[in-house]
Motif scaffolding. Structure first.
Motif, PDB file in Angstrom:
ATOM      1  N   UNK A 296      47.956  76.868  37.782  1.00 25.95           N
ATOM      2  CA  UNK A 296      49.371  76.668  38.085  1.00 25.95           C
ATOM      3  C   UNK A 296      49.793  75.337  37.451  1.00 25.95           C
ATOM      4  N   UNK A 297      50.200  75.335  36.179  1.00 31.76           N
ATOM      5  CA  UNK A 297      50.601  74.080  35.530  1.00 31.76           C
ATOM      6  C   UNK A 297      51.736  73.400  36.289  1.00 31.76           C
ATOM      7  N   UNK A 298      51.726  72.081  36.312  1.00 26.39           N
ATOM      8  CA  UNK A 298      52.742  71.335  37.055  1.00 26.39           C
ATOM      9  C   UNK A 298      54.156  71.655  36.561  1.00 26.39           C
ATOM     10  N   UNK A 299      54.311  71.879  35.243  1.00 29.51           N
ATOM     11  CA  UNK A 299      55.655  72.160  34.717  1.00 29.51           C
ATOM     12  C   UNK A 299      56.101  73.586  35.003  1.00 29.51           C
ATOM     13  N   UNK A 300      55.253  74.370  35.692  1.00 32.17           N
ATOM     14  CA  UNK A 300      55.627  75.720  36.091  1.00 32.17           C
ATOM     15  C   UNK A 300      55.802  75.838  37.606  1.00 32.17           C
ATOM     16  N   UNK A 301      55.962  74.677  38.262  1.00 37.63           N
ATOM     17  CA  UNK A 301      56.340  74.644  39.677  1.00 37.63           C
ATOM     18  C   UNK A 301      57.801  74.205  39.747  1.00 37.63           C
ATOM     19  N   UNK A 302      58.648  75.035  40.358  1.00 35.61           N
ATOM     20  CA  UNK A 302      60.084  74.785  40.385  1.00 35.61           C
ATOM     21  C   UNK A 302      60.594  74.769  41.822  1.00 35.61           C
ATOM     22  N   UNK A 303      61.611  73.949  42.071  1.00 33.68           N
ATOM     23  CA  UNK A 303      62.312  74.056  43.347  1.00 33.68           C
ATOM     24  C   UNK A 303      62.959  75.433  43.433  1.00 33.68           C
ATOM     25  N   UNK A 304      63.101  75.950  44.644  1.00 35.53           N
ATOM     26  CA  UNK A 304      63.691  77.280  44.829  1.00 35.53           C
ATOM     27  C   UNK A 304      65.041  77.395  44.132  1.00 35.53           C
ATOM     28  N   UNK A 305      65.857  76.349  44.219  1.00 40.16           N
ATOM     29  CA  UNK A 305      67.202  76.408  43.633  1.00 40.16           C
ATOM     30  C   UNK A 305      67.178  76.380  42.107  1.00 40.16           C
TER      31      UNK A 305
END
Length: 327
Positions: A296-305
């Protein structure tokens, strides 16, 4: 009030919008989950675009998440408030802070597995389970072809195949993606940008070809996939990343060796609690033992919005491993 992602018309990522909503009480066989991590899957883009249209609009999106049960329907006995759970077969609407799910579609998430790991691997892991263990049972030392081997499903398939002692040939679109697939456990890779897939499979198998091909790409790889199969081989078409396969002349299956074709989905294999437990127990044991390592790359974690940004990145084909929304 909790927030969820909705869309009122089909189209590109920009049709997605966050809205506040009032969650309904769970029905008697449902549980209500406060999501802690939400899985983003390519099938979500099909729903958003209209390829797989939802029952009605406006609609929620997503079917996979991990979180904590906060309410339980009165007929539910095997799950209680406070349980850590994960699900991948929910009604559309998992892109949400709170979601109601049928209790039989929810699995208890072991303490050794984080919410992020659960949400990143559950749908993809159940998919790999039914593909490699049920649609066609891969055997030790067996050589087979798996398209898009550096994607989220593909990387799990590489790891699972290695655990089974099998030899996965993975197609990839770049040298960097080839490295990822090989590191995950692929036996060999084929760069479809530079190499002829069928010719390479022929060479890698000493002219024998493979008994099964797993193809989530669709239209662009249909012919090449058939050309990789042994006589009476099985073509498993389980996705449409390049567009759906249409207008198939069944005579081509005869011409290329009395081939079989199946178009499976998770909903044809995981249909009850017993089947879910069998699949999830095998998946969780592989994760807990370190055989499967979710990426799970850090740049592929997004806030829900930020679901719009997440979908744009996903459709750019620049992702690797899994992507998440975090409420």
């Amino acid at each position: 009030m909790p927030v969820r992602i909705e869309f009122a018309r089909h189209g590109g990522p920009d049709v997605l919008h966050p809205v506040e909503f009032t969650p309904r009480e769970p029905k008697e066989h449902e549980v209500q989950v406060a999501n802690k991590a939400i899985g983003i899957n390519y099938i979500d883009t099909y729903v958003r675009s209209g390829l797989y249209p939802p029952p009605s609009l406006p609609s929620g999106l997503g079917s996979e998440a991990a979180g904590v049960v906060i309410k339980v329907g009165r007929a539910v006995r095997h799950i209680k408030e406070g349980d850590r759970v994960v699900y991948a077969q929910a009604p559309l609407g998992a892109y949400s802070e709170v979601h109601n799910v049928a209790a039989d579609n929810v699995a208890i998430l072991p303490g050794a597995i984080s919410f992020e790991q659960g949400a990143a691997t559950f749908l993809k892991g159940l998919t790999v389970f039914y593909l490699l263990r049920k649609t066609y049972e891969i055997k030790p030392n067996e050589i087979f072809l798996f398209h898009a081997a550096a994607g989220g499903v593909g990387l799990l398939a590489c790891q699972w195949a290695k655990a089974l002692g099998a030899k996965l040939i993975g197609t990839v679109g770049s040298a960097a993606k080839a490295e990822k697939a090989l590191a995950a456990g692929a036996w060999r890779t084929i760069n479809y940008q530079e190499e002829d897939i069928a010719a390479q499979v022929l060479a890698l198998t000493n002219g024998e070809k493979v008994p099964v091909v797993y193809d989530s790409v669709g239209k662009d790889t249909w012919e090449a996939s058939l050309d990789c199969l042994q006589r009476r081989g099985l073509m498993v078409s389980f996705g449409n990343a390049s567009g759906p396969v249409t207008g198939v002349n069944l005579g081509i299956l005869n011409q290329k060796g009395s081939l079989y074709v199946t178009r499976p989905s998770l909903h044809g294999y995981i249909t009850n609690r017993a089947e879910l437990e069998e699949a999830s127990n095998e998946l969780f044991s592989l994760i807990a033992s370190g055989v499967i390592k979710p990426e799970i790359p850090e740049n592929q974690k997004f806030a829900l919005v930020d679901a719009v940004k997440a979908h744009k990145l996903l459709e750019s084909r620049a992702t690797r491993g899994s992507s998440l929304l975090l409420p």
